[in-house]
Write an enzyme that holds these catalytic residues in place. Structure first.
Site, PDB file in Angstrom:
ATOM      1  N   CYS A  91      -1.154  -2.319  -0.802  1.00  0.00           N
ATOM      2  CA  CYS A  91      -1.339  -1.851  -2.030  1.00  0.00           C
ATOM      3  C   CYS A  91      -0.824  -2.292  -3.325  1.00  0.00           C
ATOM      4  CB  CYS A  91      -1.267  -0.166  -1.947  1.00  0.00           C
ATOM      5  SG  CYS A  91       0.022   0.322  -1.419  1.00  0.00           S
ATOM      6  N   GLY A  92      -0.582  -3.546  -3.185  1.00  0.00           N
ATOM      7  CA  GLY A  92       0.234  -4.365  -4.175  1.00  0.00           C
ATOM      8  C   GLY A  92       1.485  -3.981  -4.239  1.00  0.00           C
TER       9      GLY A  92
END
Length: 295
Positions: A91-92
């Site tokens: 998720c980055g």
């Protein structure tokens, strides 16, 4: 130089990865709407809770004593950091941004000579913080098997925090989470919850009251004794919902970037494959022509 077979295998591998990232992007997009709706619905309730507490705290001004959750222990020596992160990655920079903010607070408190204790809510925060601050982590709360966050999960965290406060383990508690702003913007946030931060003037409070004077039954202290522990759970629940929406937004954005990068890589590998194939064909034709001329 890789052979044509190696290039074909690599192209096939990147295409398979692209299908996975595209599927994860679509799943995150489907989950985002529900998580965003839940986070936005929780904000007015948490704001109204703070307004009620501010009004009650104003009525108590000038009196001796007060609830410990509001006035604190009178010391600022031991800080509890409640770091809320996701249970999964991909998720980055969502988890790293929260941990980075928590790490800044930890280093500042340690530099000031204060003692720090860490309560991790979510495995990813624990995995990052244990590398440097393993001795400061007192507990980890894992919601990996939970499909849908509910208020009961926030109550579990709040009960743990309240129990630690009752035992005198810490003086100040700060909650770390990521506030959802949009799909591409999540804001790492630090919010002090013990002692409660009551604004001196709540915007719109006078207009909402209409100049009315309230009498409380039972008195303000008894109401605060009930509302302050509930406020801890409410603020934790709001943080968990904000985190859930931010996580899905960050994952959707990260998987979209990964899908685009995979497409670019496939294009470069395909171009390289075609050039290598053309070079081999040209080389074979030259060898055939040279052999024919030699005969």
């Amino acid at each position: 130089m890789p052979s044509l077979k190696d290039l074909r295998n690599r192209i096939a591998s990147v295409k398979a990865t692209q299908k996975i990232t595209k599927a994860m992007q679509m799943v995150a997009a489907a989950k985002l709407r529900r998580a965003q709706t839940a986070a936005e619905a929780a904000r007015p309730y948490a704001t109204r809770m703070e307004t009620v507490l501010a009004n009650l705290a104003t009525a108590l001004q000038g009196r001796e004593g007060g609830p410990p959750l509001m006035i604190g222990t009178g010391k600022d020596a031991v800080h509890l950091l409640i770091v809320c992160t996701a249970e999964r990655g991909l998720c980055g920079a969502f988890n790293s941004a929260i941990v980075r903010l928590a790490r800044e607070h930890i280093n500042r408190h340690l530099a000031d000579g204060n003692q720090v204790k860490i309560l991790c809510v979510g495995r990813k925060g624990f995995d990052q913080l244990k590398r440097q601050f393993a001795s400061l982590i007192i507990d980890v709360m894992d919601f990996r098997g939970v499909r849908q966050l509910a208020f009961e999960h926030a109550e579990r965290v709040a009960e743990k925090v309240l129990a630690l406060f009752a035992e005198g383990v810490f003086d100040v508690a700060t909650l770390f989470f990521s506030r959802f702003r949009s799909v591409i913007s999540q804001v790492p946030t630090a919010q002090q919850i013990i002692p409660a931060t009551i604004p001196a003037e709540t915007p719109g409070a006078e207009a909402a009251l209409g100049g009315a004077v309230y009498e409380y039954e039972p008195d303000e202290a008894d109401i605060l004794a009930e509302l302050l522990p509930l406020n801890i759970a409410v603020q934790v629940f709001k943080a968990l919902l904000e985190n859930a929406a931010s996580e899905q937004g960050a994952r959707m954005s990260a998987m979209d970037n990964a899908t685009r990068n995979a497409g670019d890589m496939i294009g470069r590998l395909t171009l390289k494959y075609n050039r290598s194939r053309q070079a081999m064909i040209t080389k074979e034709l030259i060898e055939i022509i040279s052999g024919a001329e030699a005969l």
